[in-house]
Design a protein around this motif. Structure first.
Motif, short mmCIF file in Angstrom:
data_model
loop_
_atom_site.label_atom_id
_atom_site.label_comp_id
_atom_site.label_asym_id
_atom_site.label_seq_id
_atom_site.Cartn_x
_atom_site.Cartn_y
_atom_site.Cartn_z
N ASP A 39 0.81 -1.22 0.00
CA ASP A 39 0.00 0.00 0.00
C ASP A 39 0.85 1.27 0.00
OD1 ASP A 39 0.98 -0.25 2.55
OD2 ASP A 39 -0.94 0.12 3.56
N ALA A 40 2.14 1.14 -0.25
CA ALA A 40 3.03 2.29 -0.22
C ALA A 40 2.70 3.29 -1.33
CB ALA A 40 4.48 1.83 -0.36
N VAL A 41 2.96 4.57 -1.04
CA VAL A 41 2.83 5.64 -2.03
C VAL A 41 4.24 5.96 -2.53
CG1 VAL A 41 2.02 7.97 -2.51
CG2 VAL A 41 0.81 6.53 -0.84
N VAL A 42 4.44 5.82 -3.84
CA VAL A 42 5.78 5.85 -4.44
C VAL A 42 5.87 6.97 -5.47
CG1 VAL A 42 7.44 4.54 -5.82
CG2 VAL A 42 6.04 3.37 -4.09
N LEU A 43 6.99 7.67 -5.46
CA LEU A 43 7.31 8.66 -6.49
C LEU A 43 8.54 8.20 -7.25
CD1 LEU A 43 7.25 11.46 -7.95
CD2 LEU A 43 8.60 12.34 -6.01
N ASP A 44 8.41 8.05 -8.57
CA ASP A 44 9.54 7.80 -9.47
C ASP A 44 9.82 9.13 -10.16
OD1 ASP A 44 11.41 6.97 -11.28
OD2 ASP A 44 10.18 5.43 -12.21
N HIS A 45 10.84 9.84 -9.66
CA HIS A 45 11.13 11.20 -10.13
C HIS A 45 12.17 11.13 -11.25
CE1 HIS A 45 10.97 15.61 -8.85
NE2 HIS A 45 11.64 15.57 -10.00
N GLY A 46 11.79 11.61 -12.44
CA GLY A 46 12.65 11.49 -13.60
C GLY A 46 12.51 10.10 -14.20
N CYS A 47 11.27 9.66 -14.36
CA CYS A 47 10.97 8.27 -14.71
C CYS A 47 11.25 7.92 -16.16
CB CYS A 47 9.50 7.97 -14.39
SG CYS A 47 8.33 8.96 -15.36
N GLY A 48 11.38 8.92 -17.05
CA GLY A 48 11.52 8.60 -18.46
C GLY A 48 10.26 7.95 -19.00
N GLU A 49 10.41 7.08 -19.97
CA GLU A 49 9.25 6.46 -20.60
C GLU A 49 8.64 5.34 -19.78
OE1 GLU A 49 9.43 5.88 -24.92
OE2 GLU A 49 11.35 6.97 -24.87
N ALA A 50 9.35 4.85 -18.77
CA ALA A 50 8.80 3.93 -17.76
C ALA A 50 7.93 2.84 -18.39
CB ALA A 50 8.00 4.72 -16.72
N LEU A 51 8.49 2.11 -19.33
CA LEU A 51 7.71 1.14 -20.10
C LEU A 51 7.13 0.03 -19.24
CD1 LEU A 51 9.84 0.67 -23.34
CD2 LEU A 51 7.96 2.26 -22.92
N ASP A 52 7.75 -0.25 -18.09
CA ASP A 52 7.27 -1.32 -17.22
C ASP A 52 6.61 -0.76 -15.95
OD1 ASP A 52 6.87 -4.03 -17.19
OD2 ASP A 52 8.78 -4.52 -16.25
#
Length: 230
Positions: A39-52
């Protein structure tokens, strides 16, 4: 042209579709290994195209994908629009998030494109948005002694394992004449000694800052993990 302009436009930083797919698959796996709970809240900062990113979203409660390039944000929204627990946001929208919202912040292969002042400001933002005890992961940090030749050799090793060696060889030739090479020559990439970046992260209010397995295919770069103090 700035780094943001580069990522916002068409580029050939990935030498083939297989290279891109394997890259983002590996990054997603590395990111998921740091998610503290379902249930964590996650930030991917500078994720790019993040295909997965769909796989990352399935491993957490809510996922924020932050990307500075507007064209990349549009691609992400088109790809992930049906996922209710994913929000694609700009850096300005991250700044507007309520304090103590996040359990995990990941910044992979980002800080080399930032000045030290920009990094210092982001560290403050990340600390404010994390809950007490929340985790920060800064990955793919470049030490000063890692050269473009080392990066090229690691790409070729990755390509050999991944089955796209011919495309990688051709891609390195293209890169030699590309906007990426020109920007790298003009602006450089920000590099950090281990003790230097550890001190910067600690000074921003993070404790227990320690090295971890690096994200991606290049073992000559490194990753640091810290927790919000308090």
């Amino acid at each position: 042209m700035s780094w943001r302009d580069f990522w916002n436009g068409e580029h050939a930083i990935y030498v083939s579709p297989r290279h891109k797919a394997l890259h983002y698959r590996g990054i997603a796996t590395d990111l998921i290994s740091h998610i503290p709970s379902r249930d964590a809240v996650v930030l991917d900062h500078g994720c790019g195209e993040a295909l997965d990113a769909g796989r990352v979203a399935a491993a957490c409660g809510r996922l924020y994908l932050c990307e500075a390039a507007p064209s990349v944000r549009e691609k992400l929204r088109a790809m992930l629009g049906a996922k209710a627990n994913v929000a694609v946001v700009s850096p300005e929208e991250v700044e507007a998030l309520p304090e103590a919202t996040l359990d995990l912040v990941v910044a992979n292969s980002l800080i080399q494109y930032l000045s030290r002042d920009e990094l210092a400001a982001l560290l403050v933002t990340w600390r404010e948005k994390l809950r007490p005890g929340g985790k920060l992961v800064v990955a793919d940090i470049i030490p000063p002694d890692v050269s473009p030749l080392t990066d090229a050799s690691q790409l070729l090793a990755f390509a050999w394992r991944g089955g796209f060696l011919t495309a990688a060889l051709a891609g390195l030739v293209r890169t030699a004449f590309s906007d990426y090479r020109k920007l790298r020559a003009r602006y450089g990439l920000s590099t950090y000694r281990l003790e230097e970046i550890t001190g910067l992260i600690a000074a921003a209010g993070f404790e227990s800052v320690t090295p971890a397995k690096n994200f991606g295919h290049n073992p000559h770069r490194f990753t640091l993990v810290g927790r919000k103090a308090g």
